[in-house]
Design an enzyme around this catalytic site. Sequence first.
Site, PDB file in Angstrom:
ATOM      1  CG  HIS A 130      -4.928  -2.747   2.268  1.00 28.68           C
ATOM      2  ND1 HIS A 130      -4.058  -2.357   3.261  1.00 28.68           N
ATOM      3  CD2 HIS A 130      -5.467  -1.609   1.774  1.00 28.68           C
ATOM      4  CE1 HIS A 130      -4.086  -1.047   3.375  1.00 28.68           C
ATOM      5  NE2 HIS A 130      -4.927  -0.565   2.481  1.00 28.68           N
ATOM      6  CB  CYS A 134      -0.981  -0.025   1.169  1.00 28.35           C
ATOM      7  SG  CYS A 134      -2.356   1.136   0.980  1.00 28.35           S
ATOM      8  CD  GLU A 193      -2.962  -5.929   4.644  1.00 26.19           C
ATOM      9  OE1 GLU A 193      -3.213  -4.723   4.744  1.00 26.19           O
ATOM     10  OE2 GLU A 193      -2.133  -6.405   3.836  1.00 26.19           O
TER      11      GLU A 193
END
Length: 208
Positions: A189, A81, A191
């Site tokens: 992102h 990011c 995650e």
Amino acid sequence: MKKVVIVDYGVGNLFSIKQALMASGVTPIVSSDKNVIASADGVLLPGVGAFGDAMNRLREQGLVDVLRHEALAGKPFLGVCLGLQLMFSKSDEFGSHEGLGILPGVVRKFPSSFDGQELSVPFIGWNFLETQKEDSFIAGLGPESKLFLVHSFYVQPEDPSCVISTCRYHNFQYPVVLRRGNVFGVQGHPEKSGLDGLKIYANWLNNL
């Protein structure tokens, strides 16, 4: 076991990233210690927020030189990011700011419109990955793979050959997954991107 460090400079979704890496069998160290970063087998630079503020935090903690050195020395280095954007030479976000200079290029704001369509920012949501070249960094990802993104700015590398995958905001195409040798970057992102995101992290860890 390989030693992976998530750089803690007060900006970033550290817990979620740590959990995602642990899902691949690695227990990362979250640290701002220069010696710990220098001794790692792999370095992950996270980040959310404004480019200039993040660079100021890195400078205040004395991390700019060690991050630049470890990335340019050949150590597997991943920017996520804002962490990806920080690896570039400079950003136009709220003025002109110097970045880490690991990847030559500039961070630009999305245009207000493109091809007759308004591009409101920030872009928030899921977007399909469009593969530009095959690479082990995106192994297991296909045309239905998606990434969760939250951003108003995108990277514009001097060397387009480092771009592995792109996304589109309406018809505006921009880089989201990059690699130049040992240096990796993801605009979104992973995650927060389900199994596709976990594959990205696992693929990076395979380079350690």
